[in-house]
Design a protein around this motif. Structure first.
Motif, short mmCIF file in Angstrom:
data_model
loop_
_atom_site.label_atom_id
_atom_site.label_comp_id
_atom_site.label_asym_id
_atom_site.label_seq_id
_atom_site.Cartn_x
_atom_site.Cartn_y
_atom_site.Cartn_z
N HIS A 39 -5.29 3.37 2.23
CA HIS A 39 -4.02 4.09 2.31
C HIS A 39 -3.38 3.82 3.67
O HIS A 39 -4.07 3.53 4.65
CB HIS A 39 -4.24 5.60 2.16
CG HIS A 39 -4.85 6.02 0.87
ND1 HIS A 39 -4.17 6.76 -0.07
CD2 HIS A 39 -6.09 5.81 0.35
CE1 HIS A 39 -4.95 7.00 -1.11
NE2 HIS A 39 -6.13 6.44 -0.87
N LYS A 59 -10.17 3.35 -1.92
CA LYS A 59 -8.83 2.76 -1.83
C LYS A 59 -8.33 2.85 -0.39
O LYS A 59 -8.62 3.81 0.34
CB LYS A 59 -7.85 3.50 -2.73
CG LYS A 59 -8.28 3.62 -4.19
CD LYS A 59 -7.81 2.43 -4.99
CE LYS A 59 -8.08 2.67 -6.49
NZ LYS A 59 -7.57 1.57 -7.31
N ARG A 108 2.87 4.20 8.29
CA ARG A 108 3.95 4.68 7.42
C ARG A 108 5.25 4.86 8.21
O ARG A 108 6.35 4.68 7.70
CB ARG A 108 3.55 6.00 6.77
CG ARG A 108 4.49 6.49 5.67
CD ARG A 108 3.96 7.75 5.01
NE ARG A 108 2.66 7.51 4.39
CZ ARG A 108 2.50 6.94 3.19
NH1 ARG A 108 3.56 6.57 2.49
NH2 ARG A 108 1.28 6.77 2.69
N GLU A 135 1.26 1.76 -3.72
CA GLU A 135 0.03 2.18 -4.40
C GLU A 135 -1.18 1.80 -3.56
O GLU A 135 -1.37 0.61 -3.24
CB GLU A 135 -0.07 1.49 -5.76
CG GLU A 135 -1.27 1.92 -6.59
CD GLU A 135 -1.33 1.21 -7.93
OE1 GLU A 135 -2.11 1.67 -8.79
OE2 GLU A 135 -0.59 0.21 -8.11
N PRO A 136 -2.01 2.77 -3.17
CA PRO A 136 -3.25 2.43 -2.46
C PRO A 136 -4.09 1.47 -3.29
O PRO A 136 -4.02 1.46 -4.52
CB PRO A 136 -3.94 3.79 -2.31
CG PRO A 136 -2.82 4.78 -2.35
CD PRO A 136 -1.83 4.22 -3.32
N LEU A 172 0.81 -1.21 0.00
CA LEU A 172 0.00 0.00 0.00
C LEU A 172 0.85 1.27 0.00
O LEU A 172 0.37 2.34 -0.39
CB LEU A 172 -0.95 0.00 1.20
CG LEU A 172 -2.04 -1.07 1.17
CD1 LEU A 172 -2.89 -1.00 2.42
CD2 LEU A 172 -2.91 -0.95 -0.08
N GLU A 173 2.11 1.17 0.42
CA GLU A 173 2.99 2.33 0.28
C GLU A 173 3.24 2.62 -1.20
O GLU A 173 3.26 3.79 -1.61
CB GLU A 173 4.32 2.09 0.99
CG GLU A 173 5.25 3.29 0.90
CD GLU A 173 6.70 2.96 1.18
OE1 GLU A 173 7.45 3.88 1.53
OE2 GLU A 173 7.09 1.79 1.03
N ARG A 212 -9.48 4.44 4.53
CA ARG A 212 -10.11 4.25 3.22
C ARG A 212 -10.54 5.61 2.65
O ARG A 212 -11.29 6.34 3.28
CB ARG A 212 -11.32 3.32 3.33
CG ARG A 212 -11.93 2.91 2.00
CD ARG A 212 -13.03 1.89 2.23
NE ARG A 212 -13.59 1.39 0.98
CZ ARG A 212 -14.62 1.94 0.35
NH1 ARG A 212 -15.20 3.02 0.85
NH2 ARG A 212 -15.07 1.42 -0.78
N LEU A 218 -4.82 1.77 8.72
CA LEU A 218 -5.17 2.10 7.34
C LEU A 218 -6.33 3.08 7.35
O LEU A 218 -7.08 3.16 8.33
CB LEU A 218 -5.56 0.85 6.55
CG LEU A 218 -4.53 -0.27 6.39
CD1 LEU A 218 -5.13 -1.42 5.58
CD2 LEU A 218 -3.25 0.24 5.75
#
Length: 346
Positions: free
Chosen positions: A82, A80, A88, A43-44, A40-41, A76, A74
């Motif tokens: 993120h 998607k 992160r 690409e979401p 997910l880093e 949404r 996370l």
């Protein structure tokens, strides 16, 4: 005749949350192992997209992403998922504060209600890994190389962020050389050295741990600022020439006799006017929390002969060994820095 039941005076939400909490750490560790956060880093992704990339069914991907989102890891947005700031910062393997090694180690613990009941009843730490209590291996300076290095890397992942947080808040004026006793990976000395340029550091550790410590020190280019010394802190003479001695997450590992021995040895090793610094999660003086410190204390009971201390207990310990000017400073994420001074010579 059936007896009418009275409506409960409160609902069972808290108990229900605690019941379901048994899944939280395994979910986090599984997501880390599956590479969810790294994916997910880059690409979401939606539920369907992530399921396809990880070869998970839609049902499994949905439950996993919903759980991670509800846990705050996370978010949404427009269909998607993120990363949040927390994931992160702490859940990407390439980042300096990655928690993965300690999460995996915790999932390997033989923790169950039965094991905990047995530990509480006998008031003795649980053996795990190679069948030994890890503090027994530390006390006997008999920690196997592979186990020592794996544990050191796990504790580095647990401690580096809080080390950097402490370095931004601690006051080291007047300190020229600091001895970091049982300093593990050296993460606290690394963080403090980067923030306090005029101070020299010595990390003292058991020989197999020192191999890892030297690697971390070299990674940060601090070989000229941080010495690494092999030391059995209970038996060997402590290296001289330090005007501050530092313990981070050390006193909580040991019983009262060994805690007192370590503080007494620090008093004897310091010059008049020297400082001892202790970094711990403190229990309240009422011993009713906070939750993180209370759970850490249970972790100590399960794995070591130690426990988390209250401020009052630490004050008594330090003053009982001759220190004065005991002070407490909130530092980072619930941790406190306790400072005390050896009286100046008259």
């Amino acid at each position: 005749m059936p007896v009418d039941l009275e409506t409960p005076t409160c609902d069972d939400s808290l108990i229900r949350q605690l019941w379901a909490s048994a899944y939280q750490l395994p979910i986090l560790s599984a997501a880390d192992e599956l590479g969810v956060f790294t994916l997910l880093e880059r690409e979401p992704a939606s539920v369907t997209e992530l399921g396809e990339k990880l070869s998970l069914s839609a049902r499994a991907a949905e439950a996993l992403l919903a759980s991670l989102s509800a846990m705050g890891l996370l978010a949404r947005l427009q269909g998607k998922f993120h990363l949040t700031e927390v994931s992160r910062t702490f859940l990407l393997p390439a980042k300096p504060f990655y928690w993965g090694p300690i999460l995996r180690m915790l999932c390997q613990l033989p923790l169950s209600d039965r094991a905990l009941v047995e530990t509480l009843r006998r008031d003795g730490a649980m053996a795990w890994g190679n069948g030994n209590v890890i503090t027994d291996e530390w006390a006997q300076a008999a920690l196997p190389d592979e186990r020592a290095q794996a544990f050191t890397r796990a504790m580095h992942s647990h401690s580096f962020a809080t080390a950097v947080g402490l370095a931004q808040r601690v006051e080291l004026s007047g300190v020229e050389r600091l001895l970091d006793v049982a300093g593990g990976s050296g993460c606290f000395s690394v963080a403090l050295a980067r923030r306090h340029e005029g101070v020299q550091f010595t990390v003292a550790e058991l020989p197999p741990v020192c191999k890892v410590t030297r690697q971390y020190v070299a990674e940060h280019g601090l070989e000229g600022r941080i010495d690494v010394v092999e030391l059995d802190m209970f038996r060997d003479a402590w290296p001289p020439g330090h005007d501050a001695i530092f313990f981070a997450n050390i006193l909580h590992d040991w019983d009262s006799a060994r805690r007192q021995l370590l503080i007494q040895r620090s008093f004897e090793a310091l010059p008049p006017g020297g400082r001892v610094l202790v970094y711990e999660l403190l229990l309240s003086d009422a011993q009713d929390g906070p939750l993180t410190a209370a759970l850490m204390s249970m972790n100590m009971v399960f794995l070591t002969p130690g426990k988390q201390l209250t401020g009052g207990e630490l004050d008594e310990l330090l003053r009982g060994c001759g220190f004065t000017d005991v002070s407490f400073t909130p530092a980072y994420a619930g941790y406190s820095l306790i400072s005390a001074r050896k009286p100046a010579a008259r």
